[in-house]
Design a protein around this motif. Structure first.
Motif, PDB file in Angstrom:
ATOM      1  N   UNK A 216     -64.517 -14.967  28.562  1.00 16.93           N
ATOM      2  CA  UNK A 216     -65.613 -13.964  28.901  1.00 16.93           C
ATOM      3  C   UNK A 216     -65.114 -12.657  29.281  1.00 16.93           C
ATOM      4  N   UNK A 217     -63.809 -12.448  29.661  1.00 12.53           N
ATOM      5  CA  UNK A 217     -63.413 -11.300  30.134  1.00 12.53           C
ATOM      6  C   UNK A 217     -62.952 -10.343  29.191  1.00 12.53           C
ATOM      7  N   UNK A 218     -63.530  -8.836  29.592  1.00 10.41           N
ATOM      8  CA  UNK A 218     -63.399  -7.864  28.787  1.00 10.41           C
ATOM      9  C   UNK A 218     -61.963  -7.145  28.698  1.00 10.41           C
ATOM     10  N   UNK A 219     -61.168  -7.651  28.281  1.00 13.83           N
ATOM     11  CA  UNK A 219     -59.766  -7.254  28.236  1.00 13.83           C
ATOM     12  C   UNK A 219     -59.741  -5.569  27.745  1.00 13.83           C
ATOM     13  N   UNK A 220     -60.716  -5.445  26.998  1.00 15.63           N
ATOM     14  CA  UNK A 220     -60.522  -3.848  26.054  1.00 15.63           C
ATOM     15  C   UNK A 220     -61.097  -3.016  27.313  1.00 15.63           C
TER      16      UNK A 220
ATOM     17  N   UNK B 119     -57.471  -4.616  43.490  1.00 10.67           N
ATOM     18  CA  UNK B 119     -58.395  -3.642  42.614  1.00 10.67           C
ATOM     19  C   UNK B 119     -59.597  -3.486  43.332  1.00 10.67           C
ATOM     20  N   UNK B 120     -60.224  -2.369  42.758  1.00 16.40           N
ATOM     21  CA  UNK B 120     -61.548  -1.786  43.309  1.00 16.40           C
ATOM     22  C   UNK B 120     -62.466  -2.770  43.130  1.00 16.40           C
ATOM     23  N   UNK B 121     -63.781  -2.763  44.090  1.00 15.69           N
ATOM     24  CA  UNK B 121     -64.815  -3.785  43.731  1.00 15.69           C
ATOM     25  C   UNK B 121     -65.309  -3.652  42.167  1.00 15.69           C
ATOM     26  N   UNK B 122     -65.715  -4.839  41.648  1.00 14.55           N
ATOM     27  CA  UNK B 122     -66.448  -4.617  40.198  1.00 14.55           C
ATOM     28  C   UNK B 122     -65.362  -4.532  39.063  1.00 14.55           C
ATOM     29  N   UNK B 123     -64.146  -4.727  39.347  1.00  7.08           N
ATOM     30  CA  UNK B 123     -63.229  -4.657  38.000  1.00  7.08           C
ATOM     31  C   UNK B 123     -62.554  -5.907  37.623  1.00  7.08           C
TER      32      UNK B 123
ATOM     33  N   UNK C  34     -66.909  -2.459  36.057  1.00  2.00           N
ATOM     34  CA  UNK C  34     -68.009  -2.988  35.152  1.00  2.00           C
ATOM     35  C   UNK C  34     -69.446  -2.747  35.643  1.00  2.00           C
ATOM     36  N   UNK C  35     -69.678  -2.752  36.986  1.00  2.00           N
ATOM     37  CA  UNK C  35     -71.187  -2.419  37.437  1.00  2.00           C
ATOM     38  C   UNK C  35     -71.357  -1.032  37.352  1.00  2.00           C
ATOM     39  N   UNK C  36     -70.242  -0.161  37.579  1.00  2.85           N
ATOM     40  CA  UNK C  36     -70.541   1.462  37.448  1.00  2.85           C
ATOM     41  C   UNK C  36     -70.766   1.808  36.129  1.00  2.85           C
ATOM     42  N   UNK C  37     -69.967   1.089  34.948  1.00  2.00           N
ATOM     43  CA  UNK C  37     -69.976   1.144  33.706  1.00  2.00           C
ATOM     44  C   UNK C  37     -71.720   1.062  33.265  1.00  2.00           C
TER      45      UNK C  37
END
Length: 220
Positions: free
Chosen positions: A34-38, A67-71, A200-203
């Protein structure tokens, strides 16, 4: 009869797996597929897949996700620990704050030895969010060290996620000597991921903002 025996065996395996998953207290179910490597190209997919073989357990190799939160640090940590539980190992999830608070309270109440086993007995332990909240305090840093050191001596790998650089751990723990001792154990033969990509959350927030802006422009 053979079919019934096979069905019973499957049901028994499912019950044992369900029990191990309840014990592990994972905050959610995640998989490495499920991890978005792209979106997170700094994460080495082949290395993650190699860890998914669980060779790191036999080799007692700690895993650190920086890493930063959400990564995606917790996603990967939980996914790898889940694979271990599905393979029959015992896993357990905790945050650094919960671990320290639980054990400091246990020390005060006189049952530290029994409580310590919750964090040292499982084959794979995930300690999430080291540095998100300050751990400072002699007792807190001491119990954190005891967990890491006991697991190191037992040959049980620990998976850690942190949003702070390793040089900052002295400040986080309130004791540079204890921090150095903890990192000495955690960094021995460790696999380290330094995830430099955005949240991801910021995205998702950015996507919503963009959609709202586009809608406003269309109305104009």
């Amino acid at each position: 009869l053979a079919r019934l025996v096979a069905e019973q065996a499957t049901a028994d395996r499912d019950r044992r797996l369900a029990a191990r998953l309840r014990y592990a207290r994972f905050p959610h179910r995640r998989s490495i597929d499920d991890f978005d490597y792209d979106f997170q190209p700094s994460v080495d997919r082949k290395l993650v897949e190699d860890l998914a073989t669980l060779r790191f357990i036999d080799e007692n190799r700690p895993i650190l996700f920086l890493g930063q939160p959400g990564c995606g640090k917790t996603h990967l940590a939980v996914a790898l620990a889940t694979i271990a539980v599905e393979a029959g190992y015992r896993g357990y999830f905790t945050t650094a704050d919960h671990l320290c608070r639980t054990l400091v309270r246990a020390s005060i109440e006189g049952n530290l030895t029994s409580k310590m086993k919750s964090f040292t007995a499982p084959t794979v332990l995930v300690i999430d969010d080291v540095g998100l909240l300050p751990i400072g305090g002699t007792e807190a840093s001491a119990v954190f060290f005891q967990v890491v050191n006991t697991r190191y001596e037992k040959g049980h790998p620990t998976i850690v996620t942190t949003n702070r650089g390793l040089p900052d751990w002295g400040e986080i723990l309130g004791d540079t000597v204890v921090a150095a001792a903890i990192l000495d154990r955690l960094m021995h033969d460790a696999v380290v991921f330094n995830i430099k990509d955005p949240s991801w959350r910021l995205r998702e927030h950015q996507a919503l903002t963009t959609e709202a802006t586009d809608a406003t422009e269309r109305r104009r």
